[in-house]
Design an enzyme around this catalytic site. Structure first.
Site, PDB file in Angstrom:
ATOM      1  CG  ASP A  69      14.749  10.045 -14.308  1.00 51.45           C
ATOM      2  OD1 ASP A  69      14.351   8.954 -14.933  1.00 51.45           O
ATOM      3  OD2 ASP A  69      14.001  10.676 -14.060  1.00 51.45           O
ATOM      4  CG  HIS A 126      17.673  11.500  -7.291  1.00 50.55           C
ATOM      5  ND1 HIS A 126      17.757  11.474  -6.133  1.00 50.55           N
ATOM      6  CD2 HIS A 126      17.079  10.663  -7.924  1.00 50.55           C
ATOM      7  CE1 HIS A 126      17.273  10.444  -5.736  1.00 50.55           C
ATOM      8  NE2 HIS A 126      16.526   9.763  -7.013  1.00 50.55           N
ATOM      9  CG  LEU A 186      16.453  14.387 -16.965  1.00 48.55           C
ATOM     10  CD1 LEU A 186      17.012  15.716 -16.993  1.00 48.55           C
ATOM     11  CD2 LEU A 186      17.197  13.612 -17.766  1.00 48.55           C
ATOM     12  CG  ASN A 226      13.476   9.281  -5.888  1.00 46.77           C
ATOM     13  OD1 ASN A 226      13.497   9.161  -7.029  1.00 46.77           O
ATOM     14  ND2 ASN A 226      13.635   8.538  -4.844  1.00 46.77           N
ATOM     15  CG  ASN A 239      11.457   6.028  -6.595  1.00 46.72           C
ATOM     16  OD1 ASN A 239      11.937   6.764  -7.592  1.00 46.72           O
ATOM     17  ND2 ASN A 239      12.324   5.653  -5.622  1.00 46.72           N
ATOM     18  CG  ASP A 255      13.861   3.990  -8.994  1.00 46.39           C
ATOM     19  OD1 ASP A 255      13.530   5.047  -9.432  1.00 46.39           O
ATOM     20  OD2 ASP A 255      14.694   3.534  -8.249  1.00 46.39           O
ATOM     21  CG  ASN A 256      13.151   7.296 -11.825  1.00 47.63           C
ATOM     22  OD1 ASN A 256      12.549   8.229 -11.507  1.00 47.63           O
ATOM     23  ND2 ASN A 256      14.511   7.212 -12.022  1.00 47.63           N
TER      24      ASN A 256
END
Ligand SMILES: *[C@@H]1O[C@H](CO)[C@@H](O)[C@H](O)[C@H]1NC(C)=O
Ligand SMILES: *[C@@H]1O[C@H](CO)[C@@H](O)[C@H](O)[C@H]1NC(C)=O
Ligand SMILES: *[C@@H]1O[C@H](CO)[C@@H](O)[C@H](O)[C@H]1NC(C)=O
Length: 402
Positions: A52, A121, A123, A188, A248, A309-310
């Site tokens: 991240d 993981h 951030l 996560n 996520n 995802d992020n």
């Protein structure tokens, strides 16, 4: 009888196919990658395996939570080799104007124990509301349990670290470690507050599962077992949403009470309103990726969307999401100890649309694994027109002029 059996079997297969189709489709089995967007990019090999990244919008400084691909694989697969590492996970900054990487040291005195950190993981970096020169850093830390045997059987123990720093400083002051095994299951994504005291995080798993248990992991994808947790220094941590599908990334709008949570497996962003006491109320959902016009495969195709995802938000309030156009390759690459395999990547932007579509989802960048590989975080600097892309298994940071 055989006829009835055969018919029953065909019906069963058809039902299974119908149930599985959206998932297989979402994993990108039939999708072709179409290189899209800027190719005015550089790669920064000093920043490897950064799951991240987060931007300090006022300075343009990028913060990253990095590792090595080998360490990421050791952590994901719960391999005892993790204890033989030569270096530990680290936080770093990247200054795109001077192209300099700076590793951040943790000032002595806090309770942070780097030697137990197995994997950094999610951030988040948030400017302090009280002192605009200060930044709070929130990072998910998958710690090694007391013994390596425990790690091999049960994986890491999740905690969340909070640090304070100033943009440009190479030192982090450790403020707090949130630790709560009852809510920190598979932490996560993270979104912190501007007072350094509270945060939201996602659990992308409902229980600890080794990557070696492929069947269980696959079945979990169909279950609504993931959650969102709110933690406050004074009040501890509690679930604020549960029974969600594959959550996520998570990001909060800095100017209002809207919280966005990515549901990877359902290719959605779940929008919530945050209340005074930290609880959240779902308000709407944003589908990721094109919802195609009805066709013969209609209801099945209509759910097509990319696993995300992020999430990050730029200065203009646009949400940026890292997505996997061929997520199926990610699973394969996680078994590749030569680190040569490449995972295609997509950067999506989600902005306020015009009626009747409330949001516009655009594929701003797509790549077959050449400039990027398996991007898990996309950050946009709207002011300086830069796009940063990093990945847990990507062996560099990608920076594009856009
Ligand atoms: C793993 O976790 C289970 C359930 O929490 C526990 O019973 C067991 O003792 C743990 N195993 C090790 C080796 O710590
Ligand atoms: C909250 O802020 C975001 C980002 O600027 C914006 O897109 C959204 O419309 C705002 N939500 C509300 C309810 O005002
Ligand atoms: C990606 O596309 C480029 C050209 O567009 C091609 O040269 C390269 O071989 C492709 N790489 C993979 C991994 O498919």
């Amino acid at each position: 009888m055989p006829g009835v059996l055969t018919t029953g079997f065909v019906v069963l297969v058809a039902v299974c196919a119908a149930l599985l189709y959206p998932t297989v489709e979402r994993l990108g089995a039939f999708r072709t990658v179409q290189p899209t967007g800027s190719r005015d990019c550089i790669t920064v090999p000093e920043l490897q395996s950064c799951e991240d990244i987060a931007l300090d919008h006022s300075t343009g400084l990028l913060y990253a939570a990095c590792s090595t691909v080998q360490d990421r694989i050791n952590w994901l697969h719960w391999l005892p080799e993790i204890q033989d590492r030569k270096q530990y996970e680290y936080l770093a900054t990247y200054d795109a104007s001077s192209r300099t990487v700076k590793r951040l040291d943790i000032a002595p005195g806090g309770k942070f124990d780097a030697t137990r950190s197995a994997s950094l993981h999610g951030l988040d970096v948030v400017p302090s509301a009280a002192n605009p020169k200060e930044l709070f850093l929130y990072v998910i830390n998958h710690r090694l349990p007391a013994t390596i045997d425990e790690f091999v059987k049960n994986g890491t123990v999740d905690v969340i670290e909070v640090f304070k720093t100033r943009a440009g400083s190479a030192t982090l002051e450790h403020l707090h470690t949130f630790s709560d095994p009852s809510t920190m299951i598979g932490a996560n994504g993270i979104s912190g507050s501007p007072d350094g005291k509270s945060l939201y995080f996602t659990n992308s798993e409902g229980k600890k599962m080794s990557w070696r248990d492929t069947l269980q992991r696959t079945l979990e994808m169909f279950r609504a077992s993931t959650s969102v947790v709110y933690c406050h220094v004074d009040k501890g941590c509690s679930f604020v949403a549960s029974g969600l599908h594959g959550v996520n990334g998570i990001v909060r709008a800095p100017s209002n009470n809207t919280l966005y949570v990515a549901s990877s497996t359902h290719a959605l962003i779940l929008v919530h309103e945050v209340s005074e006491d930290g609880t959240i109320v779902p308000t709407e959902t944003i589908p990721m990726g094109a919802v195609l016009l009805p066709s013969l495969r209609l209801s099945l195709i209509a759910v097509e969307g990319l696993p995300v995802d992020n999430l990050a938000m730029d200065k203009d309030g646009v949400i940026w999401a890292a997505a996997f156009p061929k997520a199926i390759t990610l699973a394969t690459c996680m078994q590749d100890y030569t680190f040569q395999c490449r995972v295609p990547a997509t950067a999506l932007s989600v902005s306020k649309g015009k009626a009747p579509a409330p949001y516009t989802v655009e594929r701003v960048f797509e790549d077959n694994g050449t400039i990027t590989s398996g991007v898990t975080a996309v950050v946009h600097d709207a002011e300086r027109k830069r796009l940063f892309m990093s990945g847990a298994m990507q062996q560099w940071l990608t920076v594009c002029n856009v």
